[in-house]
Design a protein around this motif. Structure first.
Motif, PDB file in Angstrom:
ATOM      1  N   TYR A 160       0.829  -1.166  -0.085  1.00 48.93           N
ATOM      2  CA  TYR A 160       0.097   0.172   0.116  1.00 48.93           C
ATOM      3  C   TYR A 160       1.027   1.205  -0.159  1.00 48.93           C
ATOM      4  O   TYR A 160       0.362   2.344  -0.320  1.00 48.93           O
ATOM      5  N   ALA A 161       2.065   1.172   0.317  1.00 56.80           N
ATOM      6  CA  ALA A 161       2.988   2.333   0.579  1.00 56.80           C
ATOM      7  C   ALA A 161       3.522   2.962  -0.733  1.00 56.80           C
ATOM      8  O   ALA A 161       3.572   2.415  -1.929  1.00 56.80           O
ATOM      9  N   THR A 162       3.516   4.240  -0.823  1.00 57.44           N
ATOM     10  CA  THR A 162       3.995   4.928  -1.937  1.00 57.44           C
ATOM     11  C   THR A 162       5.192   5.575  -1.649  1.00 57.44           C
ATOM     12  O   THR A 162       5.782   6.450  -2.889  1.00 57.44           O
ATOM     13  N   GLY A 163       6.012   5.914  -0.579  1.00 58.71           N
ATOM     14  CA  GLY A 163       6.879   6.562  -0.254  1.00 58.71           C
ATOM     15  C   GLY A 163       8.262   6.048  -0.953  1.00 58.71           C
ATOM     16  O   GLY A 163       8.089   4.955  -1.521  1.00 58.71           O
ATOM     17  N   ASP A 164       9.384   6.868  -0.932  1.00 58.84           N
ATOM     18  CA  ASP A 164      10.499   6.227  -1.632  1.00 58.84           C
ATOM     19  C   ASP A 164      11.167   5.033  -0.798  1.00 58.84           C
ATOM     20  O   ASP A 164      11.897   4.434  -1.196  1.00 58.84           O
ATOM     21  N   TRP A 165      10.942   5.443   0.835  1.00 57.61           N
ATOM     22  CA  TRP A 165      11.404   4.638   1.522  1.00 57.61           C
ATOM     23  C   TRP A 165      10.410   3.856   2.376  1.00 57.61           C
ATOM     24  O   TRP A 165       9.492   4.521   2.723  1.00 57.61           O
ATOM     25  N   LEU A 166      10.529   2.919   2.964  1.00 52.12           N
ATOM     26  CA  LEU A 166       9.766   2.064   3.669  1.00 52.12           C
ATOM     27  C   LEU A 166      10.326   1.782   5.129  1.00 52.12           C
ATOM     28  O   LEU A 166      11.357   0.946   5.253  1.00 52.12           O
ATOM     29  N   ARG A 173      14.839   1.078   0.584  1.00 52.73           N
ATOM     30  CA  ARG A 173      14.101   1.635  -0.384  1.00 52.73           C
ATOM     31  C   ARG A 173      12.935   0.746  -1.092  1.00 52.73           C
ATOM     32  O   ARG A 173      13.213  -0.168  -1.642  1.00 52.73           O
ATOM     33  N   ARG A 174      12.081   1.555  -1.398  1.00 57.63           N
ATOM     34  CA  ARG A 174      10.756   0.689  -2.027  1.00 57.63           C
ATOM     35  C   ARG A 174      10.914   0.400  -3.417  1.00 57.63           C
ATOM     36  O   ARG A 174      10.575  -0.743  -3.856  1.00 57.63           O
ATOM     37  N   ALA A 175      11.953   1.275  -4.316  1.00 60.33           N
ATOM     38  CA  ALA A 175      12.113   0.664  -5.726  1.00 60.33           C
ATOM     39  C   ALA A 175      12.961  -0.495  -5.903  1.00 60.33           C
ATOM     40  O   ALA A 175      12.933  -1.273  -6.772  1.00 60.33           O
ATOM     41  N   ARG A 176      13.433  -1.058  -4.646  1.00 62.88           N
ATOM     42  CA  ARG A 176      14.128  -2.386  -4.613  1.00 62.88           C
ATOM     43  C   ARG A 176      13.165  -3.563  -4.405  1.00 62.88           C
ATOM     44  O   ARG A 176      13.507  -4.534  -4.458  1.00 62.88           O
ATOM     45  N   LYS A 177      11.900  -3.011  -4.120  1.00 63.63           N
ATOM     46  CA  LYS A 177      10.611  -4.096  -4.208  1.00 63.63           C
ATOM     47  C   LYS A 177      11.179  -5.093  -2.872  1.00 63.63           C
ATOM     48  O   LYS A 177      11.148  -6.408  -3.109  1.00 63.63           O
ATOM     49  N   PRO A 178      11.300  -4.610  -1.776  1.00 64.62           N
ATOM     50  CA  PRO A 178      11.610  -5.516  -0.579  1.00 64.62           C
ATOM     51  C   PRO A 178      10.518  -6.562  -0.369  1.00 64.62           C
ATOM     52  O   PRO A 178       9.329  -6.367  -0.688  1.00 64.62           O
ATOM     53  N   VAL A 179      10.902  -7.692  -0.088  1.00 67.26           N
ATOM     54  CA  VAL A 179      10.069  -8.866   0.319  1.00 67.26           C
ATOM     55  C   VAL A 179      10.533  -9.312   1.766  1.00 67.26           C
ATOM     56  O   VAL A 179      11.556  -9.487   1.871  1.00 67.26           O
ATOM     57  N   TRP A 180       9.365  -9.446   2.396  1.00 68.19           N
ATOM     58  CA  TRP A 180       9.664  -9.966   4.041  1.00 68.19           C
ATOM     59  C   TRP A 180       9.550 -11.579   3.653  1.00 68.19           C
ATOM     60  O   TRP A 180       8.766 -12.172   2.934  1.00 68.19           O
TER      61      TRP A 180
END
Length: 173
Positions: free
Chosen positions: A71-77, A130-137
């Motif tokens: 749901y996030a839109t920021g550059d960083w999470l 960084r959100r652009a890295r498409k992080p996965v838990w």
């Protein structure tokens, strides 16, 4: 740099305000994913954001955290739990970090400490990515962000997330 604070919550009314008060100067966007609260948790969250989402608890912390990130839109999470908070000194350091982050960094490792311990007990954890890295838990329990080998990290010892759980036992999770 914009920052989305992402949380998963359930029945966190006693601690949620403390957490959000400590972070409200830091975030540009707050995402709260409620996984089945029966207390005032959603109402408290709505005092801080209109981005309160609901999903059934699937007995998988990573699945819930990944949904919150979606749901996030920021550059960083920044992932944080309701029973965690930042000290005023860490808020100042986080605001400085927001101004200093460059494209050369993909994740930030910050201190994590239980409230009854001192700074010598800090464990460094990847909590900001960084959100652009498409992080996965990954991991149903004891979850972690899957950091790829080519990601560039930064360690900030002046930022510490303090874990102060009011409820010691939660048999439903």
């Amino acid at each position: 740099m914009t920052l989305s604070v992402c949380m998963i919550v359930r029945d966190e009314a006693p601690v949620l305000g403390r957490c959000l008060d400590s972070l409200q100067d830091v975030w540009d966007e707050l995402i709260v994913l409620d996984t089945g609260s029966v207390d005032e948790t959603p109402e408290i969250a709505r005092q801080y954001t209109d981005k309160v989402f609901f999903a059934p608890w699937e007995d998988d912390f990573s699945a819930a955290r990944n949904r919150a990130f979606s749901y996030a839109t920021g550059d960083w999470l920044l992932s944080i739990d309701a029973d965690e908070y930042l000290s005023p000194q860490s808020v100042t350091a986080m605001l400085e970090l927001k101004q200093a982050l460059t494209d050369e960094v993909d994740y930030v490792r910050v201190g994590f400490r239980f409230s009854d311990q001192d700074e010598r007990s800090d464990v460094m954890r990847e909590k900001l990515v960084r959100r652009a890295r498409k992080p996965v838990w990954k991991g149903r329990v004891c979850e972690y962000i899957d950091i790829a080998p080519d990601w560039r990290g930064l360690t900030r010892r002046d930022i510490t997330i303090i874990h102060d759980k009011l409820r010691v036992d939660d048999p439903d999770r």
